[in-house]
Design a protein around this motif. Sequence first.
Motif, PDB file in Angstrom:
ATOM      1  N   GLU B  97      40.526  31.972  35.217  1.00 49.39           N
ATOM      2  CA  GLU B  97      41.418  31.599  34.151  1.00 49.39           C
ATOM      3  C   GLU B  97      41.306  30.167  33.818  1.00 49.39           C
ATOM      4  N   LYS B  98      41.725  29.380  34.732  1.00 52.89           N
ATOM      5  CA  LYS B  98      41.544  28.007  34.427  1.00 52.89           C
ATOM      6  C   LYS B  98      40.244  27.490  33.897  1.00 52.89           C
ATOM      7  N   PHE B  99      39.207  28.053  34.505  1.00 51.57           N
ATOM      8  CA  PHE B  99      37.841  27.277  34.263  1.00 51.57           C
ATOM      9  C   PHE B  99      37.089  28.158  33.274  1.00 51.57           C
ATOM     10  N   HIS B 100      37.802  29.269  32.720  1.00 47.05           N
ATOM     11  CA  HIS B 100      37.188  30.227  31.450  1.00 47.05           C
ATOM     12  C   HIS B 100      36.271  31.006  32.359  1.00 47.05           C
ATOM     13  N   ARG B 101      36.286  31.568  33.162  1.00 47.88           N
ATOM     14  CA  ARG B 101      34.976  32.238  33.817  1.00 47.88           C
ATOM     15  C   ARG B 101      35.511  33.756  33.801  1.00 47.88           C
ATOM     16  N   PRO B 102      34.731  34.565  33.320  1.00 43.68           N
ATOM     17  CA  PRO B 102      35.070  36.118  33.557  1.00 43.68           C
ATOM     18  C   PRO B 102      35.020  36.487  34.898  1.00 43.68           C
ATOM     19  N   ILE B 103      35.717  37.443  35.008  1.00 41.05           N
ATOM     20  CA  ILE B 103      36.100  38.135  36.327  1.00 41.05           C
ATOM     21  C   ILE B 103      35.574  39.453  36.766  1.00 41.05           C
ATOM     22  N   ILE B 104      34.730  39.543  37.618  1.00 38.18           N
ATOM     23  CA  ILE B 104      34.033  41.109  37.761  1.00 38.18           C
ATOM     24  C   ILE B 104      34.718  41.383  39.476  1.00 38.18           C
ATOM     25  N   THR B 105      35.190  42.601  39.486  1.00 37.59           N
ATOM     26  CA  THR B 105      35.831  42.963  40.750  1.00 37.59           C
ATOM     27  C   THR B 105      35.156  44.368  41.156  1.00 37.59           C
ATOM     28  N   PHE B 106      35.170  44.424  42.636  1.00 42.22           N
ATOM     29  CA  PHE B 106      34.492  45.624  43.151  1.00 42.22           C
ATOM     30  C   PHE B 106      35.550  46.229  43.904  1.00 42.22           C
ATOM     31  N   ILE B 107      35.787  47.418  43.477  1.00 34.21           N
ATOM     32  CA  ILE B 107      36.706  48.065  44.102  1.00 34.21           C
ATOM     33  C   ILE B 107      36.242  49.211  45.393  1.00 34.21           C
ATOM     34  N   ASP B 108      36.768  49.244  46.720  1.00 35.44           N
ATOM     35  CA  ASP B 108      36.187  49.976  47.852  1.00 35.44           C
ATOM     36  C   ASP B 108      37.004  50.017  48.999  1.00 35.44           C
ATOM     37  N   THR B 109      37.945  50.724  48.878  1.00 34.27           N
ATOM     38  CA  THR B 109      39.106  50.619  49.906  1.00 34.27           C
ATOM     39  C   THR B 109      39.794  51.966  50.345  1.00 34.27           C
ATOM     40  N   PRO B 110      40.055  52.461  51.429  1.00 35.43           N
ATOM     41  CA  PRO B 110      40.707  53.377  52.093  1.00 35.43           C
ATOM     42  C   PRO B 110      42.343  53.360  51.409  1.00 35.43           C
ATOM     43  N   GLY B 111      42.584  52.093  51.071  1.00 38.89           N
ATOM     44  CA  GLY B 111      44.343  51.732  50.782  1.00 38.89           C
ATOM     45  C   GLY B 111      44.465  50.536  51.296  1.00 38.89           C
ATOM     46  N   ALA B 112      45.570  49.893  50.903  1.00 40.89           N
ATOM     47  CA  ALA B 112      46.099  48.748  51.465  1.00 40.89           C
ATOM     48  C   ALA B 112      46.621  49.070  52.908  1.00 40.89           C
ATOM     49  N   TYR B 113      46.512  48.154  53.573  1.00 42.81           N
ATOM     50  CA  TYR B 113      46.889  48.254  55.060  1.00 42.81           C
ATOM     51  C   TYR B 113      48.244  48.603  55.372  1.00 42.81           C
ATOM     52  N   PRO B 114      48.575  49.818  56.081  1.00 45.07           N
ATOM     53  CA  PRO B 114      49.805  50.182  56.380  1.00 45.07           C
ATOM     54  C   PRO B 114      50.293  49.629  57.651  1.00 45.07           C
ATOM     55  N   TYR B 235      25.120  47.148  31.873  1.00 40.67           N
ATOM     56  CA  TYR B 235      26.670  47.429  31.392  1.00 40.67           C
ATOM     57  C   TYR B 235      27.458  46.042  31.292  1.00 40.67           C
ATOM     58  N   ILE B 236      27.214  45.336  32.334  1.00 44.16           N
ATOM     59  CA  ILE B 236      28.085  43.952  32.437  1.00 44.16           C
ATOM     60  C   ILE B 236      27.755  43.204  31.250  1.00 44.16           C
ATOM     61  N   LYS B 237      26.551  43.028  31.192  1.00 45.65           N
ATOM     62  CA  LYS B 237      26.113  42.354  30.093  1.00 45.65           C
ATOM     63  C   LYS B 237      26.627  42.686  28.636  1.00 45.65           C
ATOM     64  N   LYS B 238      26.451  44.042  28.515  1.00 49.35           N
ATOM     65  CA  LYS B 238      26.850  44.420  27.065  1.00 49.35           C
ATOM     66  C   LYS B 238      28.446  44.069  27.208  1.00 49.35           C
ATOM     67  N   SER B 239      29.154  44.447  28.060  1.00 47.56           N
ATOM     68  CA  SER B 239      30.689  44.285  28.042  1.00 47.56           C
ATOM     69  C   SER B 239      31.233  42.959  28.046  1.00 47.56           C
ATOM     70  N   LEU B 240      30.519  41.781  28.765  1.00 43.75           N
ATOM     71  CA  LEU B 240      30.818  40.662  28.325  1.00 43.75           C
ATOM     72  C   LEU B 240      30.584  40.025  26.929  1.00 43.75           C
ATOM     73  N   LYS B 241      29.488  40.484  26.528  1.00 41.86           N
ATOM     74  CA  LYS B 241      29.171  40.096  24.963  1.00 41.86           C
ATOM     75  C   LYS B 241      30.369  40.779  24.071  1.00 41.86           C
ATOM     76  N   GLU B 242      30.342  41.873  24.159  1.00 45.01           N
ATOM     77  CA  GLU B 242      31.624  42.366  23.281  1.00 45.01           C
ATOM     78  C   GLU B 242      33.045  41.645  23.676  1.00 45.01           C
ATOM     79  N   LEU B 243      33.151  41.596  25.014  1.00 44.50           N
ATOM     80  CA  LEU B 243      34.590  40.851  25.187  1.00 44.50           C
ATOM     81  C   LEU B 243      34.686  39.402  24.701  1.00 44.50           C
ATOM     82  N   SER B 244      33.408  38.650  24.772  1.00 41.84           N
ATOM     83  CA  SER B 244      33.541  37.258  24.465  1.00 41.84           C
ATOM     84  C   SER B 244      33.657  37.295  22.941  1.00 41.84           C
TER      85      SER B 244
END
Lengths: 281, 263
Positions: B97-114, B235-244
């Motif tokens: 956010e500070k450096f105005h960069r878009p964020i892309i996250t990848f989700i792949d987890t059985p869950g937070a560690y208990p 898809y990322i390209k299209k989305s970033l363009k829309e969001l920008s």
Amino acid sequence: MVIDKVKKVNEKEEKRVKNEKASDMMIGKWVKCDNCKEILYKDDLHKNLSVCPNCGKHFRLSSRRRIKQIADEGTFKEIGGDIVTKDPLNFKGYMKKVEMLKEKTKIEEAVKCGTCEIEGEKAVLAVMDGNFLMGSMGSAVGERITLAIETAVKKKLPLVIFCVSGGARMQEGMISLMQMAKTSSALTKLDKAGQLYISVLTDPTTGGVTASFASLGDIILAEPHALIGFAGPRVIEQTINQKLPEGFQRSEFLLEHGFIDKIVERKDMKSTIAKLIRLHK
Amino acid sequence: MAKITAWDRVMLARKMDRPKALDYIQGLFDDFIELHGDRNFGDDKAIVGGIATFEGIPVTVIGEQKGKKAKENMERNFGMPNPEGYRKALRLMKQAEKFHRPIITFIDTPGAYPGMGAEERGQGEAIARNLFEMSKLEVPIICIVIGEGSSGGALAIAVGDRIVMLENAVYSILSPEGFASILYKDSSKAKEAAGDMKATAKDLKDFGIIDKIIKEPEGGAQEDLEMVIKELKAYIKKSLKELSTLSKKELVENRYEKFRTMC
Ligand SMILES: [Zn+2]
């Protein structure tokens, strides 16, 4: 010997009282404190705010009793009472269970929200209820809480939420999970408006509620010895294959680890909240 | 071909040789520099993150990372983050956010560690904080569920402007085993639970929880990673363009409305 005789009479008397208590318990007048094992007369327990007069154990409270303890008499006005349970997964037996619970508990869902006065201070109050599917958060709970938050923003009132929850409601699947994002997101608006949010954690507060609005208070209070955590103790024990130490995930443990501001006994809860509200005026 | 059941997808999503977050990061971005640590407690290997470029634009990338071999998977704690993992993710997102960069996250987890340590360090607070902060970050966020997205541990890096799922990914309130053990009192009914939970990409698209399903080759993403990368890239390209085109205020307000109305 005289002393022996007195002892005998006393024993006899004790036995009689015990029997009487036991038979009264059968008809629901007495409860046994599961902490100190003392047999308590229900009316006495309720007069003592549902705290064991003998050992101080805080019994779980219904939302109705909690509201009575916190809100000034006659000031509570419900918000979102018309938001009812949904069944997005079409989950077998779910609505039937909900109907049964409504009948049994005389409440419509696992949270009741409204505006009220606390020692004369206006506030929005949300109180969860563990008697309704373990206080789990499905769409109705999430929506009611969100509406309460939005009302606080709109009316410029402080927000107080009493949490008790087994977490996100399984029967509504991903719709329940998304309530965590929705409620947390709503709290950003309250935060931005510079308004106070007091979260009160009561026994037990776990799972998706701990991992959303419960942990986001400006000030986080807890009742003594409440179980508070993300993962439930059983899940942790199964994962690490050992028994958890005494007191793990209890209020005192959370205070020690820096996750709550203060443990407040039930008798002091209302005055503490009122004082905090006044300090933010 | 026989119909793919929800349970089949759970199995595909969990396959050891299924592409993991770092495979997508390598495939989608250039110049990736991994950054470490939450500045408080440690570096959680179950979450990776850093800076990279997407078609020349600097972006922040974050992913829950499982291992592709047994030993690496253990080092990565099977992709189950501890609080410091979520706090590292948050630190990197704030930096974005500070450096105005878009964020892309990848989700792949059985869950937070208990685990015990996770509780001692505030797993619940860490997840809650991320939900809260992600709701108001003033940069575009695109979240991609690539494998198993289980419970609050997945959601903790999945509050964004676009939520995408690979065709065989699963995004659920809990693992099917956990769901079965709670609601059917029998964890062996996981197969049945997988269907009842309605947690496939198609289910979530129907609920309006996700925006887009990315097609996978027959047999799963590992069979033709290039194909999946290509579709994701577009898809990322299209989305970033829309969001920008949105102002910061519009961006945050739209994200708020998205979660406000989806459920
Ligand atoms: Zn007692």
